[in-house]
Structures are given as structure tokens and as C-alpha cells.
Enzyme design. Structure first.
Site, PDB file in Angstrom:
ATOM      1  CE  LYS A 182      -2.610   3.280   2.213  1.00 50.77           C
ATOM      2  NZ  LYS A 182      -2.002   4.535   2.699  1.00 50.77           N
ATOM      3  N   GLY A 239       5.095   3.296  11.135  1.00 52.99           N
ATOM      4  CA  GLY A 239       4.355   4.558  11.145  1.00 52.99           C
ATOM      5  C   GLY A 239       4.009   4.984  12.553  1.00 52.99           C
ATOM      6  N   GLY A 244      -0.950   2.733  13.584  1.00 57.31           N
ATOM      7  CA  GLY A 244      -0.535   1.349  13.707  1.00 57.31           C
ATOM      8  C   GLY A 244      -1.380   0.569  14.697  1.00 57.31           C
ATOM      9  CD  GLU A 263       9.677   1.466  13.858  1.00 56.11           C
ATOM     10  OE1 GLU A 263       9.273   2.254  14.749  1.00 56.11           O
ATOM     11  OE2 GLU A 263      10.199   1.833  12.810  1.00 56.11           O
ATOM     12  CB  CYS A 300      11.489   5.211  13.975  1.00 57.62           C
ATOM     13  SG  CYS A 300      12.489   4.285  12.814  1.00 57.62           S
ATOM     14  CD  GLU A 389       7.948   8.921  17.877  1.00 55.85           C
ATOM     15  OE1 GLU A 389       8.974   8.818  17.193  1.00 55.85           O
ATOM     16  OE2 GLU A 389       6.924   8.221  17.704  1.00 55.85           O
TER      17      GLU A 389
END
Length: 505
Positions: A182, A239, A244, A263, A300, A389
Site C-alpha cells: 500500500k 508509522g 498502527g 513498528e 524512528c 513521542e
């Protein structure tokens, strides 16, 4: 700019489908892109299932040659991919041409080498014991086999290395699993160019047409359809936590739940131990500022939190970090949504009374600029929202009062991708009680240096306890990533002619 169609690749053909959307490049003209949904995902998954009947039983050598052809075709398009990637994402030419594209090709070749070696199969054989008492033992052979069609989501922050032909796709194809990908709406042109490279490799090596499908989309419909499609056997995702976790819940809520390897990011804490802090606090502050702002903070593994201890070198760290961040201006972020989310996150941190603001540079639109905060160890522990985050070049220093408070901060962490110890020889005793704690919190524990930059290697782990990832027994970087798309199968008393070729004598 290179001509692009904005279409999907389904069963070996470039097709239109769904309505359309406009890309949002940093520079240049917008691109009209097909906005695929449930119908396009279904067609690609049906083709992938048909391809699996052949591809799942190809030899390791044939798959290795296919992977190497993909790497060659990507490298042959380096000029076009670099041009389009720069326009779409704002990333500089050296990052795309000299770092990310070679990394993408190299990790694909690494998987080719890995499957040729064959160790990943974990082959085992317990020979029959017909005379064993009280009961005979049958002949038992076991090896890892591919799951079937895999759905992959592209990442916004790596338009090559974690996207169309990134580590997830490479691992799945190496395992023998067809992929339905995707596309990420933040870089549809770059994604299409890489899909063209994979398509060329499919034709060059004679692989089944449906072994790789590419569906462009900027809506949630395609993603939800990919996760819930009955033919999807596993999903790879890189993402945001919010997106997620929603897809993970979908995967778990299916009539037949499937593995969802998400992740989801982390704050990647850095613990500066006393001897290192005293000897080189200023140097560490400068180095941290550089790591924090690398790529506008959009890694990340960005080290968003530093834990200091009251004492010599703490002020030097803060002063040097502030000076380093003051020299960094606003830069384009990968998408407008990313920039908006970053500013909201910075405002949320700055709005907490206990937080001291050292620096907050103005930025708007697509731009992101550094922000730097400080909080006491006690106030960090009392304000769990600070551990969320903030995706971008924002950092916070936590100043602990003593070693016990440092230990409490470590124990209170959620799951992380990385945890770092900055230490000198005199810090060994201080580090000993922290290492067992951090080992349970992070997928990668490192000493000195900073976690930005993930080596693609056999021993690398890029994952960690939830919420850093949804399956902390896995990794999305390194050759161990292939294990996500395999399952063990035992063959009991199976005639040799019916065994997979890799299990025959």
C-alpha cells in the site's frame, strides 16, 4: 521531471482504479494519483494468492536472483528516483542518492545472500526409531515455510529503505511470500518508480505476475482492506502509534487473526552516566543536538529524551545542546501532516507547568524547527504525558537528583526501540544495575554514540516491547526480519518425493 502515471500495479499490469488525489510535493507540480480502495486490494491479493502457488515453492537460488535483479533495477533508476524523491519529500540529494538508495539495494542483496546460505530454514531431522520401546518414533523433519501473501505499508520518513522495496518487502519476498504494498501518499511518485523497478525484475526473472502488487492510496480504506482481507497472512507496518494500533486491532479482530508487525516509534532515551557527564558533558550536548536534528528529527530512533544527573557536567550539556540547536533553522518536513503533528506535540510539552523551555523556534506550514525543554526527574515521573513521542527535532532533558531517581526513570519507561548509555570507564558500576532494566525496555541497547542510523546486519534488532512495536520478538531491520514471514512445518513419515526440496536428503 520523469513521467509518472499515478496508477496501481496489479497482476503485472498498470491499472487505474478508485477516484484520484493530488500529491503534495515540497517543490514542483502536484501529481494526480489513483486512490485505490477495497476493490484494488482485493484484485492484488487474489493475484498474490495465485502467485504464491508458484512463488512459495521456488528455489532459494531463483529467489536470490530475483532479489538481485530488483536491486539492479532500482540502481538503474537512481537519477529519476532522486529527482522525484527530493521534490516530494524535501530530503536532500545526498540523503537519497548516496545513503538511502544504496542502503535499499544493499539490504535486498543481503537477503539474497542470507537465503542462499539457508540457515534461516532451521532444518531439523529426528530419524525414525522403529524399534524404540514402548512405542516407535516416526521420522520427523521440520523447516520454516513461507506464510503466504503479505501486506506491507510504506513509511513516510524513508521513501526508499522502509517503503516500496524496503526491508519489509525484501524480507517477505526472500521468505517466499508475495507482497501487496500500500503506497504512501507522501511520496507516490517515488513509490511508483520503485514499483516499476520491481516489475521489471519480475519480467526479467520470469516470476509470477502477482508476486508484487502496488496500490496507491491516501485514504484509510485501502489500509483497512489490506489488513482484513482473508488472503492476507501477515502485515508489516512502520508509522505512527495511533495509525498502527488501529490497524493492529483490526488484525487481531479478524475471524482469523494474523501477525501484525508494527513498528510504531519511541522516545529512545539516552542516559548520561556521571563520569562521562563530568568529563565530556559539553561535547555530548553538542553531539546530541546534531543527532536530534538529523533529518529534521524524523527518524524512528531519534533520541528525544536525555537523562542527566545533578552534578558536574550537567549544565555544560544543557548549554552546549542549546547552542547547537540555536544554529539549526526551520526545514521542510516530509508531509504537511507531519509538520502539523510536530507543532501540536511541541505545544503540548511546552504547556506543562513543570517544564522549562530552553528553546522553541518558530515554524509554520510544512516547516519544522528545533525545540528544547528541561524537567526535573520528579516532575518527569509525575507527568507520564512527557513520555509520548514528538516526531521531529524536539528534545527534553530530564535532570535526576541521584542514581536512585535515574533507576526509577528507567524502570518507568514504556517499550523503546533503543536505549543508550553514555559512559566512560569509571561508569561501569553505575551502568550495571541499569543494563538489566534497559534490556527489558528496548530492542537495542547501545553504549556511546547515538541511535540514529540503523545498521543493516545479521545481529541488528529494530523493534522493541510495546508500544515501540506490536511484536517485540521480531525485527524490521536485519536478516532476522525474515522470520516474521515464516512458520515451522513438521513433515512426519513424508516420502522424500513429497518433501520440499530443501528437506530432501
Amino acid at each position: 521531471m520523469t513521467d509518472l502515471t499515478g496508477r496501481h500495479l496489479i497482476n503485472g499490469a498498470w491499472t487505474e482504479g478508485g477516484n484520484t488525489f493530488q500529491s503534495d510535493p515540497v517543490s514542483g507540480d502536484a501529481m494526480t494519483v489513483c486512490n485505490g480502495g477495497k476493490a484494488e486490494i482485493d484484485a492484488a491479493m487474489q493475484a498474490a494468492e495465485e502467485a504464491f502457488a508458484v512463488y512459495g515453492w521456488t528455489s532459494r537460488e531463483d529467489r536470490a536472483l530475483f532479489l538481485e535483479a530488483i536491486a539492479e533495477e532500482i540502481e538503474a533508476r537512481v537519477d529519476a528516483i532522486t529527482e522525484v524523491g527530493m521534490a516530494e519529500t524535501g530530503l536532500p540529494e545526498p540523503r537519497l542518492r548516496s545513503i538511502e538508495l544504496p542502503r535499499t539495494a544493499n539490504q535486498i542483496r543481503l537477503f539474497a545472500k542470507h537465503i542462499r546460505a539457508g540457515n534461516y530454514l532451521d532444518r531439523r531431522h529426528d530419524e525414525a526409531l522403529p524399534d524404540r520401546a514402548p512405542m516407535p518414533r516416526p521420522d520427523l523433519r521440520m523447516m520454516q515455510r513461507p506464510l503466504g501473501p503479505v501486506g506491507i505499508f510504506g513509511a513516510s520518513n524513508f521513501p526508499l529503505a522502509f517503503s516500496t522495496a524496503g526491508g519489509d518487502t525484501a524480507a517477505a519476498l526472500a521468505a517466499g511470500c508475495p507482497v501487496v504494498y500500500k503506497g504512501h501518499p507522501g511520496h507516490p511518485g517515488c513509490g511508483e518508480l520503485v514499483a516499476q523497478a520491481i516489475h521489471a525484475a519480475v519480467e526479467k526473472t520470469g516470476m509470477p505476475k502477482g508476486v508484487f502488487g502496488f496500490v496507491q492510496s491516501n485514504s484509510t480504506d485501502a489500509g483497512e482492506a489490506l489488513v482484513t482481507h482473508p488472503l492476507t497472512r501477515a502485515v508489516g507496518f512502520t508509522g505512527s502509534f495511533r495509525g498502527g494500533k488501529a490497524l493492529f486491532d483490526r488484525a487481531m479482530g479478524r475471524d482469523e487473526p494474523i501477525p501484525f508487525f508494527g513498528e510504531l516509534g519511541a522516545i529512545n532515551p539516552v542516559f548520561v552516566l556521571p563520569a562521562a557527564q563530568s568529563a565530556r558533558g559539553g561535547d555530548l550536548g553538542t553531539a546530541w543536538a546534531g543527532s536530534l536534528t538529523m533529518g529534521v528529527g524524523q527518524f524512528c530512533t531519534n533520541p528525544g529524551v536525555v537523562v542527566l544527573q545533578d552534578g558536574e557536567g550537567a549544565d555544560a550539556f544543557v548549554d552546549a545542546a542549546k547552542a547547537g540547536l540555536e544554529g539549526v533553522g526551520a526545514q521542510p518536513m516530509l508531509t504537511g501532516g507531519t509538520a502539523e503533528g510536530y507543532r501540536k506535540g511541541v505545544s503540548a510539552v511546552g504547556g506543562i507547568d513543570a517544564v522549562k523551555e530552553h528553546l522553541r523556534k518558530e515554524c509554520d506550514g510544512r516547516q519544522g524547527a528545533p525545540a528544547f525543554f528541561e524537567v526535573s526527574g520528579k516532575d518527569w515521573l509525575d507527568n507520564p504525558d512527557l513520555a509520548q513521542e514528538v516526531f521531529g527535532p524536539a528534545g527534553i532533558v530530564v535532570r535526576a537528583s541521584d542514581a536512585d531517581e535515574v533507576h526509577a526513570i528507567a524502570k518507568g519507561l514504556h517499550g523503546q526501540l533503543t536505549a543508550t548509555l553514555q559512559m566512560d570507564d569509571g561508569d561501569t558500576e553505575a551502568a550495571k544495575p541499569l543494563v538489566p532494566v534497559l534490556e527489558r525496555k528496548a530492542g537495542r541497547v547501545l553504549v556511546n554514540g547515538f541511535p540514529t542510523g540503523v545498521e543493516v546486519a545479521d545481529a541488528m534488532v529494530h523493534g522493541g516491547p510495546f508500544p515501540a512495536s506490536t511484536n517485540f520478538g521480531a525485527t524490521s531491520v536485519g536478516t532476522l526480519a525474515i522470520r516474521r514471514f515464516l512458520r515451522p512445518v513438521c513433515y512426519q513419515n513424508m516420502p522424500e518425493a513429497l518433501l520440499p526440496a530443501d528437506l530432501r536428503s
